[in-house]
Design a protein around this motif. Structure first.
Motif, PDB file in Angstrom:
ATOM      1  N   CYS A   1       2.853   1.112 -12.581  1.00 57.71           N
ATOM      2  CA  CYS A   1       2.594   2.561 -12.493  1.00 57.71           C
ATOM      3  C   CYS A   1       1.136   2.834 -12.134  1.00 57.71           C
ATOM      4  O   CYS A   1       0.850   3.713 -11.315  1.00 57.71           O
ATOM      5  CB  CYS A   1       2.949   3.240 -13.807  1.00 57.71           C
ATOM      6  N   GLY A   2       0.226   2.081 -12.732  1.00 58.94           N
ATOM      7  CA  GLY A   2      -1.190   2.241 -12.402  1.00 58.94           C
ATOM      8  C   GLY A   2      -1.474   1.878 -10.957  1.00 58.94           C
ATOM      9  O   GLY A   2      -2.248   2.557 -10.276  1.00 58.94           O
ATOM     10  N   ALA A   3      -0.849   0.808 -10.457  1.00 58.82           N
ATOM     11  CA  ALA A   3      -1.059   0.398  -9.071  1.00 58.82           C
ATOM     12  C   ALA A   3      -0.513   1.436  -8.096  1.00 58.82           C
ATOM     13  O   ALA A   3      -1.143   1.734  -7.078  1.00 58.82           O
ATOM     14  CB  ALA A   3      -0.392  -0.957  -8.818  1.00 58.82           C
ATOM     15  N   ILE A   4       0.640   1.998  -8.406  1.00 59.46           N
ATOM     16  CA  ILE A   4       1.199   3.049  -7.542  1.00 59.46           C
ATOM     17  C   ILE A   4       0.291   4.270  -7.541  1.00 59.46           C
ATOM     18  O   ILE A   4       0.038   4.865  -6.487  1.00 59.46           O
ATOM     19  CB  ILE A   4       2.632   3.406  -7.998  1.00 59.46           C
TER      20      ILE A   4
ATOM     21  N   VAL B   1      -0.101  -5.957  -4.583  1.00 61.08           N
ATOM     22  CA  VAL B   1       1.079  -6.798  -4.819  1.00 61.08           C
ATOM     23  C   VAL B   1       0.643  -8.195  -5.274  1.00 61.08           C
ATOM     24  O   VAL B   1       1.218  -8.769  -6.197  1.00 61.08           O
ATOM     25  CB  VAL B   1       1.959  -6.858  -3.553  1.00 61.08           C
ATOM     26  N   PHE B   2      -0.375  -8.739  -4.647  1.00 58.53           N
ATOM     27  CA  PHE B   2      -0.884 -10.053  -5.032  1.00 58.53           C
ATOM     28  C   PHE B   2      -1.392 -10.052  -6.468  1.00 58.53           C
ATOM     29  O   PHE B   2      -1.095 -10.957  -7.257  1.00 58.53           O
ATOM     30  CB  PHE B   2      -1.992 -10.499  -4.070  1.00 58.53           C
ATOM     31  N   LEU B   3      -2.178  -9.044  -6.833  1.00 58.57           N
ATOM     32  CA  LEU B   3      -2.710  -8.978  -8.194  1.00 58.57           C
ATOM     33  C   LEU B   3      -1.598  -8.802  -9.222  1.00 58.57           C
ATOM     34  O   LEU B   3      -1.634  -9.414 -10.299  1.00 58.57           O
ATOM     35  CB  LEU B   3      -3.728  -7.847  -8.308  1.00 58.57           C
ATOM     36  N   LEU B   4      -0.597  -7.976  -8.898  1.00 61.78           N
ATOM     37  CA  LEU B   4       0.520  -7.809  -9.826  1.00 61.78           C
ATOM     38  C   LEU B   4       1.288  -9.114  -9.990  1.00 61.78           C
ATOM     39  O   LEU B   4       1.734  -9.458 -11.088  1.00 61.78           O
ATOM     40  CB  LEU B   4       1.447  -6.693  -9.336  1.00 61.78           C
ATOM     41  N   PHE B   5       1.460  -9.853  -8.913  1.00 64.50           N
ATOM     42  CA  PHE B   5       2.150 -11.142  -8.981  1.00 64.50           C
ATOM     43  C   PHE B   5       1.363 -12.132  -9.853  1.00 64.50           C
ATOM     44  O   PHE B   5       1.934 -12.862 -10.655  1.00 64.50           O
ATOM     45  CB  PHE B   5       2.346 -11.708  -7.577  1.00 64.50           C
ATOM     46  N   MET B   6       0.053 -12.142  -9.713  1.00 63.44           N
ATOM     47  CA  MET B   6      -0.778 -13.065 -10.493  1.00 63.44           C
ATOM     48  C   MET B   6      -0.725 -12.746 -11.987  1.00 63.44           C
ATOM     49  O   MET B   6      -0.716 -13.643 -12.825  1.00 63.44           O
ATOM     50  CB  MET B   6      -2.232 -13.020 -10.006  1.00 63.44           C
TER      51      MET B   6
ATOM     52  N   SER C   1      -3.104   3.259  13.437  1.00 64.50           N
ATOM     53  CA  SER C   1      -3.378   2.138  12.551  1.00 64.50           C
ATOM     54  C   SER C   1      -3.127   2.519  11.100  1.00 64.50           C
ATOM     55  O   SER C   1      -3.659   3.505  10.614  1.00 64.50           O
ATOM     56  CB  SER C   1      -4.822   1.679  12.715  1.00 64.50           C
ATOM     57  N   TYR C   2      -2.302   1.722  10.457  1.00 61.93           N
ATOM     58  CA  TYR C   2      -2.116   1.830   9.013  1.00 61.93           C
ATOM     59  C   TYR C   2      -2.700   0.606   8.324  1.00 61.93           C
ATOM     60  O   TYR C   2      -2.348   0.287   7.207  1.00 61.93           O
ATOM     61  CB  TYR C   2      -0.627   1.916   8.673  1.00 61.93           C
ATOM     62  N   SER C   3      -3.606  -0.107   8.977  1.00 60.74           N
ATOM     63  CA  SER C   3      -4.082  -1.387   8.471  1.00 60.74           C
ATOM     64  C   SER C   3      -4.778  -1.266   7.119  1.00 60.74           C
ATOM     65  O   SER C   3      -4.584  -2.122   6.252  1.00 60.74           O
ATOM     66  CB  SER C   3      -5.015  -2.037   9.489  1.00 60.74           C
ATOM     67  N   ASP C   4      -5.572  -0.230   6.907  1.00 61.63           N
ATOM     68  CA  ASP C   4      -6.273  -0.084   5.628  1.00 61.63           C
ATOM     69  C   ASP C   4      -5.291   0.070   4.473  1.00 61.63           C
ATOM     70  O   ASP C   4      -5.459  -0.542   3.419  1.00 61.63           O
ATOM     71  CB  ASP C   4      -7.207   1.119   5.665  1.00 61.63           C
ATOM     72  N   LEU C   5      -4.261   0.871   4.681  1.00 59.97           N
ATOM     73  CA  LEU C   5      -3.263   1.069   3.638  1.00 59.97           C
ATOM     74  C   LEU C   5      -2.467  -0.208   3.398  1.00 59.97           C
ATOM     75  O   LEU C   5      -2.167  -0.555   2.256  1.00 59.97           O
ATOM     76  CB  LEU C   5      -2.332   2.219   4.017  1.00 59.97           C
ATOM     77  N   LEU C   6      -2.136  -0.936   4.452  1.00 56.41           N
ATOM     78  CA  LEU C   6      -1.390  -2.180   4.292  1.00 56.41           C
ATOM     79  C   LEU C   6      -2.215  -3.240   3.564  1.00 56.41           C
ATOM     80  O   LEU C   6      -1.683  -3.988   2.731  1.00 56.41           O
ATOM     81  CB  LEU C   6      -0.942  -2.707   5.658  1.00 56.41           C
ATOM     82  N   ILE C   7      -3.498  -3.323   3.847  1.00 53.25           N
ATOM     83  CA  ILE C   7      -4.360  -4.276   3.152  1.00 53.25           C
ATOM     84  C   ILE C   7      -4.421  -3.941   1.668  1.00 53.25           C
ATOM     85  O   ILE C   7      -4.297  -4.823   0.813  1.00 53.25           O
ATOM     86  CB  ILE C   7      -5.767  -4.291   3.784  1.00 53.25           C
ATOM     87  N   MET C   8      -4.604  -2.677   1.346  1.00 49.36           N
ATOM     88  CA  MET C   8      -4.669  -2.266  -0.056  1.00 49.36           C
ATOM     89  C   MET C   8      -3.348  -2.559  -0.774  1.00 49.36           C
ATOM     90  O   MET C   8      -3.345  -3.036  -1.911  1.00 49.36           O
ATOM     91  CB  MET C   8      -5.002  -0.774  -0.134  1.00 49.36           C
ATOM     92  N   THR C   9      -2.222  -2.311  -0.129  1.00 46.79           N
ATOM     93  CA  THR C   9      -0.918  -2.603  -0.722  1.00 46.79           C
ATOM     94  C   THR C   9      -0.762  -4.094  -0.961  1.00 46.79           C
ATOM     95  O   THR C   9      -0.279  -4.519  -2.019  1.00 46.79           O
ATOM     96  CB  THR C   9       0.206  -2.085   0.197  1.00 46.79           C
ATOM     97  N   GLY C  10      -1.165  -4.911   0.006  1.00 48.43           N
ATOM     98  CA  GLY C  10      -1.067  -6.359  -0.139  1.00 48.43           C
ATOM     99  C   GLY C  10      -1.907  -6.882  -1.288  1.00 48.43           C
ATOM    100  O   GLY C  10      -1.470  -7.752  -2.052  1.00 48.43           O
ATOM    101  N   VAL C  11      -3.108  -6.367  -1.444  1.00 51.15           N
ATOM    102  CA  VAL C  11      -3.973  -6.790  -2.546  1.00 51.15           C
ATOM    103  C   VAL C  11      -3.335  -6.426  -3.882  1.00 51.15           C
ATOM    104  O   VAL C  11      -3.331  -7.231  -4.824  1.00 51.15           O
ATOM    105  CB  VAL C  11      -5.373  -6.154  -2.403  1.00 51.15           C
TER     106      VAL C  11
END
Length: 161
Positions: free
Chosen positions: A40-43, A20-25, A8-18
């Motif tokens: 850079c901070g998000a990475i 990306v969403f915040l950066l888009f907003m 399971s990589y679900s935890d990492l995928l959820i964090m990445t999705g959040v």
């Protein structure tokens, strides 16, 4: 070959999705320079998250190996004869506490990339290797055990033994 207990990589995928969403907003409100700093901070935050929360175990013939799913070079090896007991608990995520013989401290490893039936299979296989595995049944029992261990650690620190 895919590791046996990594499922399971679900935890990492959820964090990445959040992220990306915040950066888009925020992309509509800031300049390009600010967006580069935010990316850079998000990475950086994502890489730090991966070091802590993306672990899984492996069992060999002679040792228990705790690995990181993202950083494949990071691993911790414990020989079966050096392990006093292993405590599997779910307090703030899935945690594997390894108690070594002759060592008063425990070593905690996050096992968030191990889900479902793989947990039961892992515990059964670890017991078949001759290692004592404790699995607290309730959350209250886990917290009581944890606070007793912390009190014992503090006592040993100040008692000088």
């Amino acid at each position: 070959m895919r590791p046996k207990y990594l499922n399971s990589y679900s935890d990492l995928l959820i964090m990445t999705g959040v992220m990306v969403f915040l950066l888009f907003m925020y992309s509509f409100q800031y300049s390009l320079e600010m967006m580069v700093k935010l990316i850079c901070g998000a990475i950086f935050i994502l890489l730090m998250f991966a070091t802590r929360y993306c672990g899984y175990p492996e069992l060999t013939d002679t040792e228990l190996v705790c690995r990181n799913a993202i950083y494949r070079f990071w691993s911790r090896h414990y020989r079966y004869e050096d392990i006093d007991k292993v405590v599997y608990c779910r307090v703030a995520g899935t945690v594997l506490l390894v108690y070594l013989k002759g060592n008063k401290r425990r070593r905690g490893h996050s096992m968030s990339c191990m889900k479902g039936k793989a947990i039961d299979d892992f515990i059964a296989e670890l017991r078949s290797k001759g290692v004592t595995v404790e699995r607290p049944t309730t959350l209250r029992e886990q917290w009581v055990k944890r606070s007793q261990d912390n009190r014992n650690d503090i006592f040993m620190k100040y008692a000088g033994t």
